[in-house]
Design a protein around this motif. Structure first.
Motif, mmCIF file in Angstrom:
data_model
loop_
_atom_site.group_PDB
_atom_site.id
_atom_site.type_symbol
_atom_site.label_atom_id
_atom_site.label_comp_id
_atom_site.label_asym_id
_atom_site.label_seq_id
_atom_site.Cartn_x
_atom_site.Cartn_y
_atom_site.Cartn_z
ATOM 1 N N PRO A 369 -4.864 -8.376 -3.060
ATOM 2 C CA PRO A 369 -4.233 -7.091 -3.324
ATOM 3 C C PRO A 369 -4.871 -5.971 -2.444
ATOM 4 N N ASP A 370 -6.281 -6.287 -2.382
ATOM 5 C CA ASP A 370 -7.180 -5.159 -1.530
ATOM 6 C C ASP A 370 -6.265 -5.141 0.038
ATOM 7 N N GLN A 371 -5.980 -6.294 0.448
ATOM 8 C CA GLN A 371 -5.538 -6.638 1.875
ATOM 9 C C GLN A 371 -4.104 -5.745 1.982
ATOM 10 N N ALA A 372 -3.298 -6.072 0.559
ATOM 11 C CA ALA A 372 -1.833 -5.812 0.527
ATOM 12 C C ALA A 372 -1.855 -4.114 0.703
ATOM 13 N N ASN A 374 -4.049 -2.182 1.936
ATOM 14 C CA ASN A 374 -4.480 -1.671 3.315
ATOM 15 C C ASN A 374 -3.147 -1.873 4.132
ATOM 16 N N ILE A 375 -2.370 -2.947 4.164
ATOM 17 C CA ILE A 375 -1.222 -2.993 4.942
ATOM 18 C C ILE A 375 -0.222 -1.843 4.553
ATOM 19 N N PHE A 392 -0.807 5.097 -5.984
ATOM 20 C CA PHE A 392 -0.726 3.899 -6.354
ATOM 21 C C PHE A 392 -2.048 3.309 -5.949
ATOM 22 N N ILE A 393 -2.461 3.723 -4.859
ATOM 23 C CA ILE A 393 -3.961 3.141 -4.171
ATOM 24 C C ILE A 393 -5.020 3.477 -5.172
ATOM 25 N N ASN A 394 -4.953 4.797 -5.771
ATOM 26 C CA ASN A 394 -6.002 5.397 -6.526
ATOM 27 C C ASN A 394 -5.828 4.692 -8.008
ATOM 28 N N MET A 395 -4.656 4.332 -8.305
ATOM 29 C CA MET A 395 -4.333 3.815 -9.503
ATOM 30 C C MET A 395 -5.034 2.290 -9.618
ATOM 31 N N LEU A 396 -4.699 1.636 -8.433
ATOM 32 C CA LEU A 396 -5.201 0.023 -8.419
ATOM 33 C C LEU A 396 -6.780 0.107 -7.995
ATOM 34 N N GLY A 397 -7.072 1.038 -7.269
ATOM 35 C CA GLY A 397 -8.653 0.924 -6.733
ATOM 36 C C GLY A 397 -8.232 0.039 -5.375
ATOM 37 N N VAL A 398 -9.776 0.283 -5.023
ATOM 38 C CA VAL A 398 -10.118 -0.514 -3.489
ATOM 39 C C VAL A 398 -9.720 -2.266 -3.954
ATOM 40 N N TYR A 399 -10.405 -2.505 -4.846
ATOM 41 C CA TYR A 399 -10.168 -4.027 -5.467
ATOM 42 C C TYR A 399 -9.643 -3.758 -6.873
ATOM 43 N N PRO A 400 -8.069 -4.072 -6.761
ATOM 44 C CA PRO A 400 -7.420 -3.978 -7.992
ATOM 45 C C PRO A 400 -7.582 -4.764 -8.998
ATOM 46 N N ILE A 401 -7.328 -4.490 -10.262
ATOM 47 C CA ILE A 401 -7.683 -5.705 -11.416
ATOM 48 C C ILE A 401 -6.899 -6.874 -11.043
ATOM 49 N N GLY A 402 -7.813 -7.970 -11.019
ATOM 50 C CA GLY A 402 -7.003 -9.320 -10.816
ATOM 51 C C GLY A 402 -7.527 -9.697 -9.430
ATOM 52 N N SER A 403 -8.136 -8.773 -8.606
ATOM 53 C CA SER A 403 -8.612 -9.292 -7.247
ATOM 54 C C SER A 403 -9.700 -10.341 -7.557
ATOM 55 N N LEU A 404 -9.780 -11.447 -6.677
ATOM 56 C CA LEU A 404 -10.707 -12.436 -6.732
ATOM 57 C C LEU A 404 -12.034 -12.263 -5.539
#
Lengths: 480, 579
Positions: A369-372, A374-375, A392-404
């Protein structure tokens, strides 16, 4: 409570919450922030009696001047947000004394920022009280639990129970959404009439959930089904779109329409030969041209649905537009010069994000998600609306929920909650460990912002993000 | 479940309610049942429906004031109040509970502050969704959710899914267990062709750190961006988007290759077009129609099978079902809306003549002078292509409408319209007859013979107009018609002016030839003292005086010296009048 008093209480909640949010992101001299302070002070002046205004939370309710704020759908989201905000700071309430009327804008801003920052502290309440003393703020006091007003009726459930029930509801909603979409697809393939009652119901449930607890819905959007990508993708797009829509302030009705839009945005793929959809190799030009037609097919399919005309008119445009791109360089090619609609831009963001973070039969690369994000940032202004992308980025965060995440401690961490601090890179995580049978189990929870008490260094650091599918992990299993 | 309460005995206090409270609830329920029934029979605006709503409101208000918010629990065939049955569905009458139960509603609560529009909205929803088709567009719950009544709350369960609906993530496969072919790693994606070009060249998984090391303020909104966002959202919430939808629909239509699909798109377009008209968005409708007409023309070669479908579409949108929405729109336009009225005119000139049937009745609405004039212009222009729709409307019972239509016809030249106008001179309405006559008089054609019967019209203005017309057409034909009329007319007292006019005009038509007739009228039957005879004599004398020829003077001389006093009297009266 008279209608006037109730309005004033709601106004207080609204301006107070707005103040603390604006103070988080704007500079001191920002006009919006200054206007908000004025509004807040106006309400204070009207409300302050007996030399104080008391705001308290207790047993799931908000009280102002010892009167419980009555449930109203319109203010439900706001009161929930404020409730969670105070809860995260272990605050039972605040008492504003009449001297606040003499406080300067700077003092109000500093107080708000102090309140905001308290969340990051180890003992937020203690820290906050200390800071107020250090700053010499005499016009606000902290309210403690024992001061809470008596409850009229006993609460039905405790907050943890409520969260558990919400998660259950969310999980069920997701599968019901999949089920409704599968049913629609089946009926379309048999050229039968298709009613949308189920889809409307489930999206309405999701709107309610988005307004109550956005993180739970975001957790659901991490669901992946390799074998049945199209349907889970459509539901995820609906969820992400609704979450984004809620962030930008769309009304309940609009959120619902956006969700229905999202769930049906790829309905036209049913008209594309399955061999092309599941083609493992590269598509040739004519196959790609065929795929591109799905946007037009989606509109035709939506028109045929047994749904109210107004709803169909509202939801048919974004499926047509969602590959057009922000700069109109996408497809289908038309002579239209008009910009893509707001819903179309929202769906485009959600669509791409979910697509490139999903493993597919023809593409081994799925981005974290974080790579996505960035792209996608590279596509701001061309592929995507730059303002919506920011949100959208602000909502998901640098490391969105579900990032491993792989940590420098050797641990594996799954992001549970986005990090709302100014840094944004240190979320709350669930620690996972292998069970020895190829699966993973949750072994704990950690706050990546946590520092070592002695050295002051962060206890854990992120080495890299990993796509959950590479380890066969379904993030939602741990989140919901 | 507690046993159903009876009025004569069971402990009403079991769940804290009193007998009065239950009675009040039952009164509310009775009003609900009545309102539901009325909504099924009458249109919402009907007085009966409105009265029912008022009754519901007053009873609810009374209950809430005395006992607080009113909540009903819902079971399959009953409504319960504090566990007491207060309504049970009867197959013969309105089933109140079942539709609520069917859609999963567990309870309904009517709260203090409930307003009439909420009650009305509730019953409308109930009426719309109490019966569902197999493939339903929605149900009571989706509609209640959409309306979000502030003072009507409810709880609903998910009845649409089986209890065993899958809610297990482990059944979802995260990835393919087989190792992907190496060649696939270089394949591009279909949906994300453009992003795929970027993603293939993307750096490895260290990207996450790049995002995390960015200054977070780059994705915070500037004040200007916040303002733009607010505007975007406001626009989205407020605008109808009809133009965009029509634009896209046109594109979609062009891409259809199956008649069935083509027809279903056209059906949808019809509704959207209707929306545009209902919003008064004539420009959007006009632009769309022009584009569609071009498409229609191009289909001669490209898609001949689609031409008849489009042709039918143009007829469809000309009907009352679509154009009826103008009833609400046109009265809102006045002289300030010159541009819009002009666009309205240009739009409807592109319609087929069949549109007249739907447009004409709009003349009965309260329209501004400019709008009415434009509408009549439009109808007239369309009627030039085909008069038939307009002609058919002349059978309408509304006098005011028919009069205006006759006015329009009066401005269309041609034999056919002449015939129509002539027929309308026999219309039962005097206004219509007068209008038709005016139009025919304007034509300056000699229709004396056809119009002559109007000199006997019961309405004075028509008779007077007829006489003016006859005065312009003083020829032997007119004279013979008058002569014939006089020969057969049974004269009454009220015909005094009429008869005298006849004689005066007669003599102007062909002066000499009628002298014998005039002599006969004046001098014969000296012993006949009837009013009829007397008037004829007077008329004849007047005519002869007007003629003033030698022969006429001779007859008058005879009359003046007649032995019969009635003949002499007639002569004298005529002389007096003539002076």
């Amino acid at each position: 409570m008279t209608l006037e008093t109730r309005s004033l209480h709601e106004e207080f909640i609204r301006t107070f919450y707005k103040l603390i949010q604006l103070a988080k992101i704007h500079e001191d001299n920002n006009q919006m922030l200054l206007e908000c302070i004025k509004e807040f002070m106006q309400v204070i002046r009207l409300l302050v009696d007996d030399d104080r205004i008391t705001l308290q939370i207790s047993r799931g309710n908000i009280y102002l001047q010892d009167e419980k704020l009555r449930y109203r759908r319109e203010t439900d989201s706001l009161t929930n947000n404020l409730f969670r905000y105070l809860e995260k700071r272990n605050l039972s309430g605040l008492c504003f004394l009449s001297d606040i009327q003499d406080a300067s804008a700077k003092e109000i801003i500093d107080f708000s920022r102090t309140l905001n920052t308290a969340e990051q502290q180890e003992d937020p309440l203690k820290w906050f009280v200390q800071e107020l003393e250090n700053q010499g703020v005499a016009w606000v006091e902290v309210v403690y639990e024992q001061d809470a007003p008596p409850e009229e009726h006993p609460p039905e459930t405790d907050p943890q129970d409520q969260i558990k029930k919400r998660k259950e509801r969310a999980r069920k909603s997701y599968f019901c959404a999949l089920d409704s979409l599968t049913e629609v697809a089946e009926k379309i393939s048999y050229q039968k009439k298709v009613g949308v009652r189920k889809s409307l119901r489930v999206i309405q449930n999701m709107v309610d959930l988005v307004m109550e607890d956005e993180p739970i819905l975001l957790g659901l959007s991490t669901i992946r089904d390799y074998d049945d990508y199209t349907f889970t993708h459509s539901v995820n797009v609906a969820i992400l779109s609704m979450c984004l829509g809620q962030r930008i302030g769309l009304s309940r009705t609009s959120l619902h329409r956006l969700g229905v839009c999202g769930i049906f945005h790829d309905l036209g793929k049913l008209d594309i030969p399955i061999e092309i959809i599941n083609q493992a190799g590269k598509l040739n030009q004519s196959e790609f041209e065929e795929i591109k037609k799905h946007t037009i097919h989606s509109v035709a399919q939506i028109i045929k649905l047994e749904a109210p005309h107004d709803l169909k008119a509202k939801i048919l445009l974004p499926p047509f537009e969602h590959h057009l791109k922000y700069d109109l360089s996408g497809y289908p090619k038309t002579n239209r010069k008009k910009s893509v609609s707001l819903f179309g831009r929202i769906i485009a963001l959600a669509d791409v994000f979910d697509a490139i973070t999903s493993p597919r039969v023809y593409r081994n690369i799925a981005f974290t998600p974080d790579q996505a994000l960035n792209i996608m940032l590279d596509g701001a202004g061309t592929d995507f609306d730059p303002i919506l992308l920011k949100i959208f980025i602000n909502m998901l965060g640098v490391y969105p929920i579900g990032s491993l995440l792989e940590l420098d401690t050797g641990e594996l961490a799954l992001v549970m909650e986005t990090d709302k601090t100014s840094d944004g890179a240190r979320p709350m995580v669930a620690l996972l460990a292998s069970d020895g049978n190829g699966d993973y189990v949750k072994v704990g929870v950690a706050d990546l912002a946590e520092r070592d008490a002695q050295s002051g260094a962060f206890r854990r650091n992120i080495v890299k993000s990993i796509h959950p599918s590479t380890l066969g992990i379904q993030p939602a299993e741990f989140l919901i | 479940m507690p046993e159903q309460s009876k009025k004569n005995g069971i402990d009403f206090h079991e769940h804290g309610q009193t007998a009065q409270e239950l009675q009040a609830v039952e009164a509310v329920i009775a009003s609900f049942v009545m309102a539901a029934k009325n909504y099924a029979i009458y249109p919402e605006s009907h007085a009966t429906c409105q009265n029912s709503l008022q009754t519901v409101k007053s009873r609810l208000d009374a209950f809430i004031e005395n006992y607080g918010d009113l909540r009903f629990e819902v079971t399959k065939d009953r409504l319960l109040f504090k566990s007491e049955t207060v309504q049970q569905d009867d197959p013969k009458t309105e089933k109140l509970a079942f539709p609520l139960f069917r859609d999963g509603i567990q309870w309904l609560e009517f709260k203090q502050g409930l307003e009439l529009w909420e009650i009305s909205g509730f019953f409308k929803i109930y009426n719309d969704y109490k019966m569902l088709q197999e493939e339903a567009e929605g149900d009571l719950v989706t509609a209640l959710w959409e309306m979000d009544f502030p003072h009507l709350q409810y709880s609903a369960t998910d009845v649409l899914w089986k209890a065993e609906t899958l809610a297990d993530f482990s059944t979802l496969k995260v990835t393919d267990s087989e190792t992907p072919d190496a060649a696939m790693q270089e394949q591009a994606d279909d949906d994300q062709q453009d992003v795929a070009d970027t993603t293939e060249a993307a750096p490895d998984a260290g990207i996450g750190l790049t995002l995390s090391t960015m200054d977070r303020t780059i994705w915070q909104l500037t004040p200007e961006e916040s303002r733009i966002l607010k505007q975007m959202v406001a626009q989205e919430e407020q605008q109808s988007g009809t133009q965009d939808v029509l634009d896209v629909l046109e594109l979609i239509l062009r891409n259809q290759n199956q008649p069935e699909d083509y027809s279903s798109i056209l059906e949808f377009i019809k509704e959207e077009f209707k929306s545009a008209l209902a919003q008064g968005n004539f420009q959007i409708a006009l632009d769309f129609l022009e584009d569609l007409r071009k498409t229609y023309q191009s289909y001669k070669i490209e898609k001949p099978w689609a031409r008849p479908l489009l042709g039918d579409f143009f007829i469809d949108i000309s009907g009352t079902q679509v154009l009826g929405v103008l009833k609400q729109v046109l009265p809102t336009l006045d002289k300030q809306h010159t541009d819009r009225i002009e666009i309205f005119r240009r739009l409807f000139l592109r319609f087929p003549p069949a549109a007249i049937t739907a447009l004409a009745p709009l003349l009965l609405e309260k329209l501004s002078v400019s709008v009415e004039r434009k509408l009549m212009e439009i109808i007239g222009s369309l009627a030039l292509k085909d008069i038939h729709p307009l002609e058919q409307l002349l059978d309408r019972p509304e006098e005011a409408l028919v009069k205006k239509l006759v006015f329009i016809i009066g401005h269309i030249k041609g034999e056919k319209t002449g015939q129509i106008l002539l027929e309308m001179t026999h219309h039962e309405s005097a206004w219509v007859r007068l209008e038709a006559l005016k139009a025919l008089v304007r034509r300056d054609e000699n229709m004396t013979k056809e119009l002559f019967p109007l000199i006997d019209d019961p309405v004075l203005p028509i008779r007077r107009m007829m006489w003016k017309y006859l005065e312009k057409h003083q020829d032997p034909e007119t004279g013979n018609l008058i002569r014939n009329y006089l020969d057969h007319k049974k004269i009454r007292r009220e015909d005094h002016e009429q008869i005298l006019n006849c004689y005066k005009t007669l003599v102007r038509c062909d002066s000499q030839s009628f002298v014998p007739f005039l002599r006969e009228s004046l001098i014969s039957q000296g012993l006949n003292f009837s009013f009829d005879r007397s008037l004829r004599r007077q008329g004849a004398a007047l005519a002869l005086l007007e003629l003033d020829t030698e022969e006429a003077q001779e007859v008058l001389g005879q009359a003046s010296k007649s032995l019969f006093p009635n003949i002499r009297s007639a002569y004298q009266k005529a002389v007096k009048v003539h002076k």
